[in-house]
Design an enzyme around this catalytic site. Structure first.
Site, PDB file in Angstrom:
ATOM      1  CB  ALA A 147      -0.924   0.003   1.217  1.00 30.12           C
ATOM      2  CG  ASP A 155      13.339  27.811 -41.591  1.00 32.90           C
ATOM      3  OD1 ASP A 155      14.017  28.855 -41.700  1.00 32.90           O
ATOM      4  OD2 ASP A 155      13.139  27.016 -42.512  1.00 32.90           O
ATOM      5  CG  ASP A 172      12.018  22.936 -44.128  1.00 27.87           C
ATOM      6  OD1 ASP A 172      13.269  22.907 -44.081  1.00 27.87           O
ATOM      7  OD2 ASP A 172      11.377  23.855 -44.668  1.00 27.87           O
ATOM      8  CD  GLU A 197       1.749  -0.595  -5.829  1.00 29.22           C
ATOM      9  OE1 GLU A 197       0.530  -0.777  -5.752  1.00 29.22           O
ATOM     10  OE2 GLU A 197       2.426  -0.066  -4.917  1.00 29.22           O
ATOM     11  CB  THR A 207      -6.813   6.113  -2.107  1.00 30.03           C
ATOM     12  OG1 THR A 207      -5.796   5.136  -1.837  1.00 30.03           O
ATOM     13  CG2 THR A 207      -7.818   6.133  -0.971  1.00 30.03           C
ATOM     14  CG  ASP A 249      16.767  21.924 -41.511  1.00 35.96           C
ATOM     15  OD1 ASP A 249      17.757  22.668 -41.493  1.00 35.96           O
ATOM     16  OD2 ASP A 249      15.701  22.206 -42.086  1.00 35.96           O
ATOM     17  CD  GLU A 269      -2.507   3.699   2.780  1.00 39.37           C
ATOM     18  OE1 GLU A 269      -1.774   2.728   2.526  1.00 39.37           O
ATOM     19  OE2 GLU A 269      -3.247   4.236   1.940  1.00 39.37           O
TER      20      GLU A 269
END
Length: 816
Positions: A265, A311, A540, A269, A637, A544, A609
């Site tokens: 708990a 550009d 483009d 994880e 939860t 590049d 907890e």
């Protein structure tokens, strides 16, 4: 192959061959449903739970065993659903960004997905294309390909038309063949496809290699480190709980089960799965904005971008280039408003047409020249037929010009088209015109035909309507915009002024870089990163690609970008506008904010907890919660509410605050303090309820169970914003969170009130007064958070007040 070299394949032949080529790999999920389930069951925490269930069965506690198995089934179901949804979203987005190919079928050109190319197709290859299949060249003009993906050779290889090579010829020596996955870096040609899919050289390599899972994103790695650190603390706490239980005489199987359940708990994880789902959700939202994300880490990096290196053409300007005027030294400037009579201006246009291959529908600079020539009354095909081309040296970013040679009735002719300072060096009259046009924001193309005929073409590319607003939005967000262009410095300066770019220097680098070549772009990106900037770079063209790879986020232009640029980029824009990038930055920040809130929320709940289980025995509560109760609190939860938090809308100030420092972790000092305070408050309220109930003979354990669960669900709602109270946030912006919280509340009440649930969870039905006490205590943490958010909201509304507090540390209570 049965392929007509001019007409290509017919429709029926394509359909037949598509069936024959059906063995090619298809994109989709990386593993089957059964494999996904098994992967979830191999998770450490699930194995711990299964061990705990086996221990329960061994000692005869079938009730606890049933609850643990139920938790395992629900956790596994949620985990598999998250993985399939995230993987499916990424696969769909990658398919949208997949390479395309130009083929000739039934005498017409078609652009098709590369995966739909069949054996015998006639490929049309041009500079910037990714070759879609293995193919033999039928025509080749100055063709060079980058085969480093296959051969490791860094230098491009020349290719020519000719017969097929022998089968045992090494790949690098197959001079008449192009291979799938290689890049055309120069020239153009046509080729007939000889192999597709797994039968290509690239496919053979793919079969030999084991498919690797994609590496975790940087955020997931930070979360994993965080989880390991928390695990150490949890182990210590669980040992303390176990030792305390044994000292008090509790049965050892119960003590072991409790310790294992508490570990499950308290350890977050589920965080990696929640993060992956949040990132995948962000990619879908970006896709709706016209931004295709090719790699999940790019989503994280976008939220931290400090510099946008863009550009000019198509990003700050529309990219819809129009040739509007011709200049000739003998006649001056001629506006292109209609047909031109024979004369110098028309001759300049004719020479420009000879220097290119474009038709009226071709995009870019060459297409603009072709359309202007057609408007002037020129027949493009007739012009080129009168002077057929005999040789060509295509445009190169370093030479910045195209050179072609032609035959004609009056002898051979050389045509040069390109940058004015290259084509017409030393011409003062031409330089004056170039300077005037460039200051007006126009691009200028120079033309030279033979030793005498010279001229200039004016190319106008209007500034995008949204460019200035996007630059301003980026500035407000703390992101600097830099313009990198190959155009004339005066043209660049005019556009920079039009869009409101800051032209000053930072880190010794100006905001505008004109006449930039690929090496300049790469050096600039490296310099910015060395200075600690997080760089998003747009591009483009083929040249590049190196800068796109080096940048933290490479952004390719979807409308005019080459396949090479798209393959090198992390993000592909739909309409090439800067506004899309700014919107993507906001989305990246939204993801980072939501992940940080969930981490804080999950850790605060886990800490609460742990504190309850550690402090309870010292308050005469014995074993505060049983294993089944701990696991159920964790499930309700952290399950649906956690997923819903990843969909929270962006804060109002997401683009009015600076980006997160690149090296800042998820848990800042302030976040750690807030998490600790919230965990203590939740645990304190729960323990007060339990001790008071125990002293008055009430069912204290069930009341503790309900208080602990409901207090965390209340925090899940207040986590919607860091600074705005919950009641001021519209429900419609994240309705799933309310549905998730309501479902979790019902699940909590179910194990208290449903017949038979008490036997499994060791709970008893609470009376109205007992339930009211538990609900009232559970509301306290949320009320405190809302009060703090209201205080912050009022402080922002009146920034001149409370200066002493704004200059110091903020209150540690904030939304979890």
């Amino acid at each position: 192959m049965g392929t007509d070299p001019d007409e290509g394949l017919g429709g029926a032949a394509v359909a037949d061959r598509a069936v024959a080529d059906a063995d090619r790999p298809s994109p989709g999920l990386d593993r089957s449903l059964a494999a996904s389930v098994l992967a979830q069951l191999r998770e450490t925490m699930i194995l711990v739970l299964l061990g705990a269930a086996a221990l329960s069965v061994a000692v005869g506690d079938a009730g606890d065993a049933a609850v643990i198995v139920l938790v395992v089934v629900l956790n596994t179901t949620v985990g598999v659903a998250q993985e399939r949804r995230a993987t499916g979203a990424v696969a769909a987005l990658r398919a949208r960004a997949a390479p395309r190919a130009t083929v000739v079928r039934d005498g017409h050109r078609h652009e098709v997905p590369a995966a739909e190319v069949v054996v015998g197709d006639l490929l049309v290859l041009g500079r910037g294309d990714v070759v879609a299949a293995d193919a033999r060249l039928l025509t080749a003009h100055d063709l060079q390909v980058d085969e480093s993906a296959l051969t490791g050779e860094s230098q491009p290889s020349d290719r020519r038309a000719g017969p097929a090579c022998a089968e045992d010829t090494p790949v690098a020596d197959r001079s008449t063949v192009v291979h799938a996955g290689t890049l055309v870096v120069r020239g153009h040609g046509r080729a007939v496809v000889t192999a597709v899919g797994l039968r290509t050289e690239l496919g053979t390599v793919d079969v030999l290699l084991q498919r690797r899972r994609p590496p975790p994103t940087p955020l997931q790695r930070r979360l994993a480190r965080l989880g390991r650190a928390i695990s150490l603390g949890v182990v210590v706490a669980c040992v303390l709980v176990g030792v305390t239980g044994l000292v008090r005489g509790e049965p050892w199987p119960l003590v072991v089960l409790t310790a294992l359940s508490l570990a499950v708990a308290a350890i977050p994880e589920s965080l990696p799965a929640v993060v992956a789902l949040a990132l995948a959700g962000a990619t879908r939202r970006m896709a709706r904005l016209g931004v295709i994300v090719r790699t999940l880490p790019a989503v994280e990096a976008l939220g931290s971008v400090t510099v946008l290196a863009v550009d000019k053409t198509g990003t700050l300007t529309t990219g819809r280039i129009t040739c509007t005027a011709v200049w000739h030294p003998g006649t001056g400037t001629t506006e292109l408003t209609g047909p031109l009579p024979a004369g110098p201006a028309r001759s300049v246009l004719e020479a420009a047409v000879l220097g290119g291959d474009a038709e009226e529908g071709t995009p870019g600079t060459e297409g603009a020249v072709a359309r202007a020539a057609a408007r002037a009354g020129l027949d493009l095909r007739a012009v080129r037929a009168r002077r057929p081309r005999t040789a060509v040296r295509p445009f190169d970013a370093h030479r910045r010009c195209t050179v072609s040679r032609h035959d004609g009735p009056d002898g051979p002719l050389e045509v040069v088209v390109g940058a004015p300072e290259i084509v017409l060096p030393g011409r003062a009259d031409a330089a004056a015109v170039v300077d005037a046009w460039a200051r007006a924001g126009a691009r200028v193309l120079a033309v030279r035909a033979g030793p005498q005929e010279t001229g200039l073409l004016r190319l106008d590319d209007p500034v995008r309507d949204d460019a200035a607003a996007a630059v301003g939005a980026a500035r407000t967000a703390g992101v600097r915009t830099m313009m990198i262009t190959g155009d004339h410095p005066a043209t660049a300066a005019a556009v920079a002024a039009a869009v409101g770019l800051d032209t000053g220097e930072r880190d010794g680098l100006p905001a505008v870089h004109a006449r930039a070549d690929p090496g300049t772009k790469l050096a600039l990106v490296e310099s910015l990163r060395a200075a600690g900037e997080i760089v998003a770079m747009t591009g483009d063209g083929v040249n590049d690609a190196p800068a796109l790879r080096v940048a933290d986020v490479g952004v390719a232009m979807g409308e005019r970008g080459t396949e090479v640029a798209k393959e090198a980029a992390d993000v592909v824009l739909g309409d090439d506008g800067l506004g899309r990038i700014v919107a993507a930055v906001a989305e990246g920040r939204r993801v980072a904010d939501n992940v940080r809130r969930f981490v804080r929320y999950g850790l605060a709940g886990g800490l609460a907890e742990l504190l309850v289980m550690v402090a309870g025995p010292f308050l005469a509560l014995g074993l505060p919660l049983l294993p089944a109760q701990i696991l159920w609190v964790n499930l309700v939860t952290h399950g649906l509410p956690g997923v819903a938090m990843g969909s929270e809308a962006a804060e109002a100030d997401v683009l009015s605050r600076p980006p997160q420092p690149p090296r800042q972790g998820i848990l800042t000092r302030r976040t750690v303090v807030e998490t600790a305070v919230l965990g203590v408050v939740v645990a304190g309220c729960s323990l007060v309820v339990a001790t008071t109930a125990a002293a008055t003979g009430r069912p204290w354990q069930t009341m503790l169970f309900v208080t602990l669960a409901l207090s965390q669900l209340g925090l899940a709602l207040t986590t919607r914003s860091d600074s705005t109270p919950l009641w001021r946030l519209p429900v419609r912006s994240n309705p799933f969170l309310y549905v998730a919280a309501a479902t979790s509340v019902l699940a909590t009440f179910a194990v208290v009130y449903l017949p038979g649930a008490g036997l499994l969870f060791h709970t008893v039905a609470l009376g109205p007064a007992e339930l009211a006490i538990a609900v009232g205590a559970a509301a306290v943490p949320s009320v405190l958070v809302e009060a703090e958010e209201l205080r912050r909201s009022r402080r922002r509304a009146h920034p001149g007040q409370d200066q002493s507090r704004t200059s110091g540390a903020s209150s540690p209570v904030s939304s979890a």
